[in-house]
Design a protein around this motif. Sequence first.
Motif, short mmCIF file in Angstrom:
data_model
loop_
_atom_site.label_atom_id
_atom_site.label_comp_id
_atom_site.label_asym_id
_atom_site.label_seq_id
_atom_site.Cartn_x
_atom_site.Cartn_y
_atom_site.Cartn_z
N UNK A 124 0.81 -1.22 0.00
CA UNK A 124 0.00 0.00 0.00
C UNK A 124 0.84 1.26 0.00
N UNK A 125 2.18 1.12 0.02
CA UNK A 125 3.05 2.28 -0.01
C UNK A 125 3.17 3.01 1.31
N UNK A 126 2.72 2.39 2.40
CA UNK A 126 2.72 3.10 3.68
C UNK A 126 4.07 3.06 4.37
N UNK A 127 4.71 1.87 4.45
CA UNK A 127 5.96 1.73 5.19
C UNK A 127 7.09 1.22 4.29
N UNK A 128 8.28 1.78 4.50
CA UNK A 128 9.52 1.25 3.93
C UNK A 128 10.43 0.90 5.11
N UNK A 129 11.10 -0.23 5.02
CA UNK A 129 11.95 -0.71 6.12
C UNK A 129 13.42 -0.61 5.74
N UNK A 130 14.20 0.10 6.55
CA UNK A 130 15.63 0.27 6.32
C UNK A 130 16.40 0.04 7.61
N UNK A 131 17.67 -0.32 7.47
CA UNK A 131 18.54 -0.45 8.65
C UNK A 131 19.31 0.84 8.83
N UNK A 132 19.81 1.04 10.05
CA UNK A 132 20.62 2.22 10.35
C UNK A 132 21.71 1.80 11.32
N UNK A 133 22.94 2.20 11.03
CA UNK A 133 24.08 1.75 11.83
C UNK A 133 24.02 2.26 13.27
N UNK A 134 23.45 3.45 13.48
CA UNK A 134 23.34 4.00 14.82
C UNK A 134 22.34 5.14 14.83
N UNK A 135 21.44 5.13 15.81
CA UNK A 135 20.47 6.20 15.97
C UNK A 135 20.72 7.02 17.23
N UNK A 136 21.86 6.79 17.86
CA UNK A 136 22.25 7.60 19.01
C UNK A 136 21.49 7.32 20.28
N UNK A 137 20.91 6.12 20.39
CA UNK A 137 20.15 5.79 21.59
C UNK A 137 20.64 4.52 22.24
N UNK A 138 21.96 4.37 22.34
CA UNK A 138 22.54 3.12 22.83
C UNK A 138 22.10 2.78 24.25
N UNK A 139 21.83 3.79 25.07
CA UNK A 139 21.41 3.54 26.44
C UNK A 139 19.91 3.26 26.54
N UNK A 140 19.23 3.34 25.41
CA UNK A 140 17.78 3.13 25.39
C UNK A 140 17.39 2.06 24.37
N UNK A 141 18.33 1.20 24.03
CA UNK A 141 18.13 0.19 22.99
C UNK A 141 17.15 -0.88 23.44
N UNK A 142 16.50 -1.51 22.43
CA UNK A 142 16.53 -1.30 20.97
C UNK A 142 15.77 -0.03 20.58
N UNK A 143 16.19 0.54 19.45
CA UNK A 143 15.65 1.83 19.00
C UNK A 143 15.29 1.75 17.53
N UNK A 144 14.22 2.46 17.16
CA UNK A 144 13.93 2.68 15.75
C UNK A 144 13.48 4.12 15.57
N UNK A 145 13.53 4.60 14.34
CA UNK A 145 13.11 5.96 14.01
C UNK A 145 12.12 5.89 12.86
N UNK A 146 11.02 6.60 12.99
CA UNK A 146 10.04 6.72 11.91
C UNK A 146 9.79 8.20 11.70
N UNK A 147 10.07 8.70 10.49
CA UNK A 147 10.06 10.14 10.27
C UNK A 147 11.15 10.76 11.10
N UNK A 148 10.81 11.68 11.98
CA UNK A 148 11.79 12.29 12.88
C UNK A 148 11.59 11.84 14.32
N UNK A 149 10.71 10.87 14.51
CA UNK A 149 10.37 10.40 15.85
C UNK A 149 11.18 9.16 16.19
N UNK A 150 11.83 9.18 17.37
CA UNK A 150 12.57 8.03 17.87
C UNK A 150 11.69 7.23 18.83
#
Length: 218
Positions: A124-150
Amino acid sequence: MQIINTITPDYRSYLSKEEIAAIEHEAGIMETREAAGIEALKVVQKHRGWISDDSLYAIAQLLNMSAAELDGVATFYNLIYRQQVGRYVIHICNSISCHLTGYQQVLQAIKAHLGIDYGQTTADGLFTLLSNACLGGCDKAPVMMIGEQHYQYLTPEKAVEILEKIAAGAGTENYLPSFFSEDEGKRDGGRENKTRSRDYLDDDDVAGEISEMELSDD
């Protein structure tokens, strides 16, 4: 011998007035016009969802730099999309901290829920899934980002709940309008369809409304 005619769009007819004004603003506060390359790419991607070849050529022309040089900038920065993506791009952090705190289980839950793998977009074109080497939240892992929201301290259940809430709040059946299509853009000369704003699809606020408070355990 077949002759292939390559048409490079003129930025004045390809980019919108709003895009040109925003790019000129960024160029005006940089030491050189070329230094505004990454910000110019962000401007156009915000309106169009991704950076097509035509967009790349138009931006490079406006900034008086080569397309190859600008493409080097675009491909180095992993938040610039050189291929068509969905309305919401999910970045899953795969750093060592996330691996040690349940990244694989979260990833498998997302893949199973959406029916896609890395680099793919839902039908439906709603979600694309990508990996990221680091999102800067190592002390709050696991982490993902959608748009600008962590989203932090993820579990498989929490990740799926986030996606369900975003999908429920998207409010449209057509997540990937036809004017995102590069082929359609070429058919109309790369002007009218591809210069229309993507602002009405810029739904980081929808993702942002799904706060940790809403997702916390009772």
